[in-house]
Scaffold this motif. Structure first.
Motif, short mmCIF file in Angstrom:
data_model
loop_
_atom_site.label_atom_id
_atom_site.label_comp_id
_atom_site.label_asym_id
_atom_site.label_seq_id
_atom_site.Cartn_x
_atom_site.Cartn_y
_atom_site.Cartn_z
N THR A 41 0.83 -1.21 0.00
CA THR A 41 0.00 0.00 0.00
C THR A 41 0.86 1.25 0.00
OG1 THR A 41 -1.78 -1.15 1.18
CG2 THR A 41 -1.80 1.26 1.25
N LEU A 42 1.90 1.25 0.85
CA LEU A 42 2.82 2.39 0.91
C LEU A 42 3.50 2.60 -0.44
CD1 LEU A 42 4.47 4.57 2.43
CD2 LEU A 42 6.07 2.74 3.06
N ARG A 43 4.02 1.54 -1.02
CA ARG A 43 4.70 1.66 -2.31
C ARG A 43 3.71 2.06 -3.40
NH1 ARG A 43 9.22 2.77 0.00
NH2 ARG A 43 10.44 0.98 0.76
N GLY A 44 2.47 1.59 -3.28
CA GLY A 44 1.45 2.00 -4.24
C GLY A 44 1.13 3.48 -4.15
N ALA A 45 1.09 3.99 -2.91
CA ALA A 45 0.81 5.41 -2.72
C ALA A 45 1.91 6.27 -3.33
CB ALA A 45 0.67 5.71 -1.23
N THR A 46 3.13 5.75 -3.33
CA THR A 46 4.26 6.50 -3.90
C THR A 46 4.13 6.64 -5.41
OG1 THR A 46 5.70 5.65 -2.14
CG2 THR A 46 6.78 6.57 -4.09
N CYS A 47 3.52 5.63 -6.05
CA CYS A 47 3.47 5.68 -7.52
C CYS A 47 2.05 5.78 -8.08
CB CYS A 47 4.19 4.47 -8.11
SG CYS A 47 3.47 2.88 -7.70
N GLY A 48 1.07 5.99 -7.19
CA GLY A 48 -0.28 6.27 -7.67
C GLY A 48 -1.11 5.07 -8.06
N CYS A 49 -0.98 3.98 -7.32
CA CYS A 49 -1.81 2.81 -7.58
C CYS A 49 -2.17 2.16 -6.24
CB CYS A 49 -1.11 1.81 -8.50
SG CYS A 49 0.37 1.08 -7.79
N GLU A 50 -2.98 1.11 -6.27
CA GLU A 50 -3.42 0.51 -5.02
C GLU A 50 -2.29 -0.24 -4.32
OE1 GLU A 50 -7.11 -2.17 -3.23
OE2 GLU A 50 -6.87 -1.93 -5.39
N TYR A 51 -1.62 -1.12 -5.06
CA TYR A 51 -0.53 -1.92 -4.49
C TYR A 51 0.66 -1.91 -5.46
CZ TYR A 51 -4.12 -3.96 -1.42
OH TYR A 51 -5.13 -4.14 -0.51
N ALA A 52 1.84 -1.83 -4.89
CA ALA A 52 3.05 -1.84 -5.73
C ALA A 52 4.19 -2.53 -5.00
CB ALA A 52 3.46 -0.42 -6.11
N GLU A 53 5.17 -2.97 -5.78
CA GLU A 53 6.45 -3.43 -5.24
C GLU A 53 7.52 -2.47 -5.73
OE1 GLU A 53 5.62 -8.25 -4.95
OE2 GLU A 53 6.43 -7.40 -6.82
N SER A 54 8.57 -2.32 -4.92
CA SER A 54 9.60 -1.35 -5.28
C SER A 54 10.96 -2.02 -5.35
CB SER A 54 9.63 -0.20 -4.27
OG SER A 54 10.00 -0.67 -2.99
N PHE A 55 11.82 -1.41 -6.13
CA PHE A 55 13.15 -1.98 -6.41
C PHE A 55 14.20 -0.88 -6.51
CE2 PHE A 55 9.80 -4.48 -8.31
CZ PHE A 55 10.06 -5.76 -7.83
N VAL A 56 15.45 -1.28 -6.36
CA VAL A 56 16.56 -0.40 -6.65
C VAL A 56 17.17 -0.90 -7.97
CG1 VAL A 56 18.83 0.42 -5.97
CG2 VAL A 56 17.06 0.12 -4.24
N LEU A 57 17.13 -0.06 -8.97
CA LEU A 57 17.74 -0.39 -10.26
C LEU A 57 19.25 -0.14 -10.17
CD1 LEU A 57 17.54 -1.10 -13.31
CD2 LEU A 57 17.22 1.35 -13.72
N LEU A 58 20.03 -1.19 -10.36
CA LEU A 58 21.49 -1.06 -10.30
C LEU A 58 22.10 -0.76 -11.65
CD1 LEU A 58 22.54 -3.96 -7.89
CD2 LEU A 58 22.37 -1.52 -7.38
N LYS A 59 21.50 -1.33 -12.70
CA LYS A 59 22.05 -1.14 -14.04
C LYS A 59 21.00 -1.41 -15.09
CE LYS A 59 26.21 -2.69 -14.86
NZ LYS A 59 27.34 -3.64 -15.13
N GLU A 60 21.02 -0.62 -16.13
CA GLU A 60 20.14 -0.85 -17.29
C GLU A 60 20.93 -0.55 -18.54
OE1 GLU A 60 15.76 0.33 -19.13
OE2 GLU A 60 16.50 1.34 -17.34
N ILE A 61 20.98 -1.51 -19.44
CA ILE A 61 21.71 -1.36 -20.69
C ILE A 61 20.72 -1.40 -21.83
CG2 ILE A 61 23.49 -2.33 -22.20
CD1 ILE A 61 24.73 -3.63 -19.69
N ASN A 62 20.64 -0.32 -22.59
CA ASN A 62 19.72 -0.24 -23.73
C ASN A 62 20.50 -0.33 -25.04
OD1 ASN A 62 17.24 0.07 -22.33
ND2 ASN A 62 17.81 2.17 -21.86
#
Length: 219
Positions: free
Chosen positions: A198-219
């Motif tokens: 619920t807390l993570r959802g409130a951060t991103c504007g939805c009912e329920y969410a999971e959160s992560f730390v992105l360490l690397k993204e290669i495009n």
């Protein structure tokens, strides 16, 4: 393009606590999802057969494309050399060849989590594992929130995934690990799982969410 996902779970249930909804969403989107369990309880333990059945049931509920178990001694990861851990994890990563990998948080209070993170992250160098394009750290109740409250060890998420459609099934799967949940205020209670989502959802504007730390993204 469909993704090939690998979740590195130090202990069975870490995958559900940290990113169960996200894994279900990956499967719903047609992605491959592979489960790497790092530890196992001793066969002499009375709970061994029960845990084996739990793992089988959870694998079916997720529909994992493969399940791997390093069969390391739980709560004794510090007995293994780093080179041995890297070798075992690297073998699975090269077999699966994921483009997305989920790892435990590097600051988790459990030493098993920290050691596995260190070994697994060593297996993400782009010149040796060019197929890995995204690396995330997960948030695991009863481990991540007990990390030292310092800038270096605090979990500061920068990726949020809406799991509103999958929260019910995440809780259903977590109930399979009967011995790992207990009533509030135990950290891994259903109430607290919903509270964090619920807390993570409130951060991103939805009912329920999971959160992560992105360490690397290669495009």
């Amino acid at each position: 393009m469909k993704n090939k996902v690998l979740i590195v779970a130090v202990h069975p249930d870490d995958e559900t606590l940290g990113c169960g909804g996200t894994l279900l969403k990956h499967k719903a989107n047609g992605d491959e999802v592979h489960w790497l369990i790092c530890t196992i309880i001793d066969k002499a333990h009375g709970y061994y057969k029960t845990r084996k059945k739990e793992i089988e049931k959870v694998s079916t509920l997720y529909g994992f494309d493969s399940v791997h178990n390093l069969r390391l001694k739980t709560m004794q990861i510090d007995e293994y050399s780093m080179s041995e851990l890297i070798g075992k994890i690297s073998k699975v990563i090269n077999e699966v060849q994921p483009n997305i990998i989920y790892l435990p948080f590097k600051g988790d209070v459990h030493s098993d989590h920290r050691k596995i993170f260190e070994a697994a992250y060593s297996c993400t160098k782009s010149f040796r594992y060019p197929f890995i394009k995204k690396i995330y750290m997960i948030e695991t109740l009863s481990e991540t929130e007990f990390a030292p409250s310092t800038k270096e060890d605090s979990f500061i998420p920068n990726i949020f995934v809406d799991i509103s459609e999958y929260m019910h099934k995440k809780l259903e799967i977590m109930r399979v690990f009967d011995s790992e949940i207990a009533p509030h205020p135990f950290p891994r209670s259903e109430r607290n799982l919903k509270a964090l989502a619920t807390l993570r959802g409130a951060t991103c504007g939805c009912e329920y969410a999971e959160s992560f730390v992105l360490l690397k993204e290669i495009n």
